[in-house]
Design a protein around this motif. Sequence first.
Motif, PDB file in Angstrom:
ATOM      1  N   GLY A 117       0.999  -1.462  -0.265  1.00  0.00           N
ATOM      2  CA  GLY A 117      -0.179  -0.097  -0.269  1.00  0.00           C
ATOM      3  C   GLY A 117       0.399   1.453  -0.113  1.00  0.00           C
ATOM      4  O   GLY A 117       0.101   2.365  -0.014  1.00  0.00           O
ATOM      5  N   MET A 118       2.070   0.813  -0.146  1.00  0.00           N
ATOM      6  CA  MET A 118       2.585   2.334   0.269  1.00  0.00           C
ATOM      7  C   MET A 118       3.089   3.328  -1.570  1.00  0.00           C
ATOM      8  O   MET A 118       3.259   2.217  -2.095  1.00  0.00           O
ATOM      9  N   THR A 119       3.242   3.801  -1.821  1.00  0.00           N
ATOM     10  CA  THR A 119       3.608   4.555  -3.143  1.00  0.00           C
ATOM     11  C   THR A 119       5.259   5.537  -2.304  1.00  0.00           C
ATOM     12  O   THR A 119       4.592   6.446  -1.036  1.00  0.00           O
ATOM     13  N   PHE A 120       5.450   5.714  -3.449  1.00  0.00           N
ATOM     14  CA  PHE A 120       6.765   6.967  -3.670  1.00  0.00           C
ATOM     15  C   PHE A 120       6.600   7.582  -4.562  1.00  0.00           C
ATOM     16  O   PHE A 120       6.146   7.095  -5.634  1.00  0.00           O
ATOM     17  N   ASP A 177      18.267  10.757  -5.686  1.00  0.00           N
ATOM     18  CA  ASP A 177      18.144  10.325  -4.334  1.00  0.00           C
ATOM     19  C   ASP A 177      16.552   9.935  -4.454  1.00  0.00           C
ATOM     20  O   ASP A 177      16.661   9.007  -2.464  1.00  0.00           O
ATOM     21  N   SER A 178      15.375  10.166  -4.696  1.00  0.00           N
ATOM     22  CA  SER A 178      14.571   9.978  -4.719  1.00  0.00           C
ATOM     23  C   SER A 178      15.006   8.336  -4.960  1.00  0.00           C
ATOM     24  O   SER A 178      14.326   7.184  -4.218  1.00  0.00           O
ATOM     25  N   LEU A 179      15.389   7.830  -5.982  1.00  0.00           N
ATOM     26  CA  LEU A 179      15.477   6.828  -6.912  1.00  0.00           C
ATOM     27  C   LEU A 179      16.488   5.730  -5.240  1.00  0.00           C
ATOM     28  O   LEU A 179      15.746   4.134  -5.397  1.00  0.00           O
ATOM     29  N   HIS A 180      17.508   6.064  -4.825  1.00  0.00           N
ATOM     30  CA  HIS A 180      18.071   5.381  -4.320  1.00  0.00           C
ATOM     31  C   HIS A 180      17.694   5.645  -2.370  1.00  0.00           C
ATOM     32  O   HIS A 180      17.412   4.346  -2.259  1.00  0.00           O
ATOM     33  N   LYS A 181      16.502   6.211  -2.533  1.00  0.00           N
ATOM     34  CA  LYS A 181      15.768   6.258  -1.160  1.00  0.00           C
ATOM     35  C   LYS A 181      14.141   4.610  -1.399  1.00  0.00           C
ATOM     36  O   LYS A 181      14.057   3.772  -0.282  1.00  0.00           O
ATOM     37  N   LEU A 182      13.769   5.031  -2.397  1.00  0.00           N
ATOM     38  CA  LEU A 182      13.154   3.686  -2.696  1.00  0.00           C
ATOM     39  C   LEU A 182      13.951   2.720  -2.533  1.00  0.00           C
ATOM     40  O   LEU A 182      13.277   1.546  -2.141  1.00  0.00           O
ATOM     41  N   MET A 203      10.089  -0.591 -25.284  1.00  0.00           N
ATOM     42  CA  MET A 203       9.453   0.222 -24.079  1.00  0.00           C
ATOM     43  C   MET A 203       8.236   1.571 -24.925  1.00  0.00           C
ATOM     44  O   MET A 203       7.112   1.760 -24.561  1.00  0.00           O
ATOM     45  N   SER A 204       8.764   1.934 -26.237  1.00  0.00           N
ATOM     46  CA  SER A 204       8.148   3.319 -26.443  1.00  0.00           C
ATOM     47  C   SER A 204       6.886   3.120 -26.717  1.00  0.00           C
ATOM     48  O   SER A 204       5.779   3.765 -27.141  1.00  0.00           O
ATOM     49  N   LYS A 205       6.414   1.479 -26.608  1.00  0.00           N
ATOM     50  CA  LYS A 205       5.053   0.998 -27.001  1.00  0.00           C
ATOM     51  C   LYS A 205       4.001   1.550 -25.846  1.00  0.00           C
ATOM     52  O   LYS A 205       2.930   1.528 -26.111  1.00  0.00           O
ATOM     53  N   ASN A 206       5.079   0.903 -25.157  1.00  0.00           N
ATOM     54  CA  ASN A 206       4.029   0.954 -23.431  1.00  0.00           C
ATOM     55  C   ASN A 206       4.275   2.857 -22.740  1.00  0.00           C
ATOM     56  O   ASN A 206       5.491   2.893 -22.660  1.00  0.00           O
ATOM     57  N   HIS A 207       3.263   3.175 -23.309  1.00  0.00           N
ATOM     58  CA  HIS A 207       3.827   4.476 -23.450  1.00  0.00           C
ATOM     59  C   HIS A 207       3.267   5.095 -21.622  1.00  0.00           C
ATOM     60  O   HIS A 207       4.178   6.154 -20.736  1.00  0.00           O
ATOM     61  N   LYS A 208       2.324   4.186 -20.524  1.00  0.00           N
ATOM     62  CA  LYS A 208       2.550   4.062 -18.986  1.00  0.00           C
ATOM     63  C   LYS A 208       4.153   4.364 -19.033  1.00  0.00           C
ATOM     64  O   LYS A 208       4.074   5.229 -17.894  1.00  0.00           O
ATOM     65  N   LEU A 209       5.267   3.917 -19.353  1.00  0.00           N
ATOM     66  CA  LEU A 209       5.988   4.135 -18.933  1.00  0.00           C
ATOM     67  C   LEU A 209       7.546   3.909 -19.912  1.00  0.00           C
ATOM     68  O   LEU A 209       8.300   4.073 -19.245  1.00  0.00           O
ATOM     69  N   SER A 210       6.958   4.553 -21.171  1.00  0.00           N
ATOM     70  CA  SER A 210       8.147   5.025 -21.671  1.00  0.00           C
ATOM     71  C   SER A 210       8.458   6.313 -21.211  1.00  0.00           C
ATOM     72  O   SER A 210      10.140   7.010 -20.949  1.00  0.00           O
ATOM     73  N   SER A 211       7.713   7.382 -20.697  1.00  0.00           N
ATOM     74  CA  SER A 211       8.263   8.680 -19.885  1.00  0.00           C
ATOM     75  C   SER A 211       8.897   8.510 -18.524  1.00  0.00           C
ATOM     76  O   SER A 211       9.747   8.774 -17.922  1.00  0.00           O
ATOM     77  N   ALA A 212       8.342   7.131 -18.181  1.00  0.00           N
ATOM     78  CA  ALA A 212       8.813   6.974 -17.047  1.00  0.00           C
ATOM     79  C   ALA A 212      10.236   6.556 -16.649  1.00  0.00           C
ATOM     80  O   ALA A 212      11.539   6.747 -15.287  1.00  0.00           O
ATOM     81  N   ILE A 213      10.250   5.766 -17.323  1.00  0.00           N
ATOM     82  CA  ILE A 213      12.476   5.401 -17.896  1.00  0.00           C
ATOM     83  C   ILE A 213      13.140   6.661 -18.151  1.00  0.00           C
ATOM     84  O   ILE A 213      13.904   6.520 -17.934  1.00  0.00           O
ATOM     85  N   LEU A 214      12.167   7.216 -19.077  1.00  0.00           N
ATOM     86  CA  LEU A 214      13.052   8.953 -19.033  1.00  0.00           C
ATOM     87  C   LEU A 214      13.244   9.638 -17.612  1.00  0.00           C
ATOM     88  O   LEU A 214      14.772   9.771 -17.433  1.00  0.00           O
ATOM     89  N   ASP A 215      12.180   9.952 -16.646  1.00  0.00           N
ATOM     90  CA  ASP A 215      12.952  10.908 -15.810  1.00  0.00           C
ATOM     91  C   ASP A 215      12.986  10.129 -14.870  1.00  0.00           C
ATOM     92  O   ASP A 215      13.261  10.773 -13.511  1.00  0.00           O
ATOM     93  N   GLN A 224      20.474  -0.572  -8.815  1.00  0.00           N
ATOM     94  CA  GLN A 224      20.513  -0.233  -7.360  1.00  0.00           C
ATOM     95  C   GLN A 224      20.278  -1.594  -6.308  1.00  0.00           C
ATOM     96  O   GLN A 224      20.676  -2.246  -6.039  1.00  0.00           O
ATOM     97  N   LEU A 225      19.265  -1.828  -7.047  1.00  0.00           N
ATOM     98  CA  LEU A 225      17.905  -2.765  -6.434  1.00  0.00           C
ATOM     99  C   LEU A 225      19.230  -3.970  -6.229  1.00  0.00           C
ATOM    100  O   LEU A 225      18.797  -4.826  -4.907  1.00  0.00           O
TER     101      LEU A 225
END
Length: 291
Positions: A117-120, A177-182, A203-215, A224-225
Amino acid sequence: MRTTTSLARFRYKFSTIFKKVSKYPIFKKKGRKDSFYLEGNIEIKNNRIKLPIFGWIKLSEKIKDLKGVKNVRISRRADFWFVSFKTEAKKEKIKYAKNSFVGVDLGIKTLATLSNGMTFENKRPYKFYKRKLKIEQRKLSKKYQKNKSKKEQSKNYGKQQKVVAQLHYKIACIREDSLHKLTTYLAKNHVRIAIEDLNVKGMSKNHKLSSAILDGGFYEFRRQLTYKCEWYGSKLVVVDRFFPSSKLCSNCGHKKEKLYLSERIYTCEKCGLRMDRDLNASVNLAKHVVS
Ligand SMILES: [Zn+2]
């Protein structure tokens, strides 16, 4: 047999250039990846470091007192000077709850939704600083450059260049920083962590993630994980990318035929479950690993 004289190496290097296998070497120059290496008796005390040639230098970051460091590398990034060295440290042993399995769903609006249930939040610093960056970059372009081709710059050009570089650095820091905390939270508190395997090519086909990948940087997340799980003794499970984590119902296991990207809430036709889409996916990932 290959000789290793400098002349032979020189000839070899240039033969590859003529064959267009490699490019002309880029030589070291002031201002381009400035870094150097120092050897000697290095000591850290009271947030100061003792370096050969330089003597005692104040550190901006607090670190423990150390002795017996043999060598350091000094580098510059965005006009800040960094010192890096190796030291031995004891492995941290962590006790976590025995059945702490967690599934992680990555997204844009929320960087990660965990099955507990946690969100980052995804901070997206670039979006936040975009305007400021634009202004500073425009200022830079108006500064006088004596000879553009030779890159002879005016003093004010250099100063403004520093401002832009430090802004870029700031953006990168917030993102890291936010990635390291997660990743630290995940690896430190769970026995098993399930993430989805994502291939970037498709990934470019998957709109949901394509920009998440970038940023957000999925590759960095996984990298890291991976090493943090090794540090803390937890296990990272990468779930096959054909596993329909978002289409399945986490309650009854019913699989939807179609799930539109606009559907933020998952509603199950069979059992009537209503759940946040990302949370549902993360629970499915966690369940998939347990079984
Ligand atoms: Zn259901």
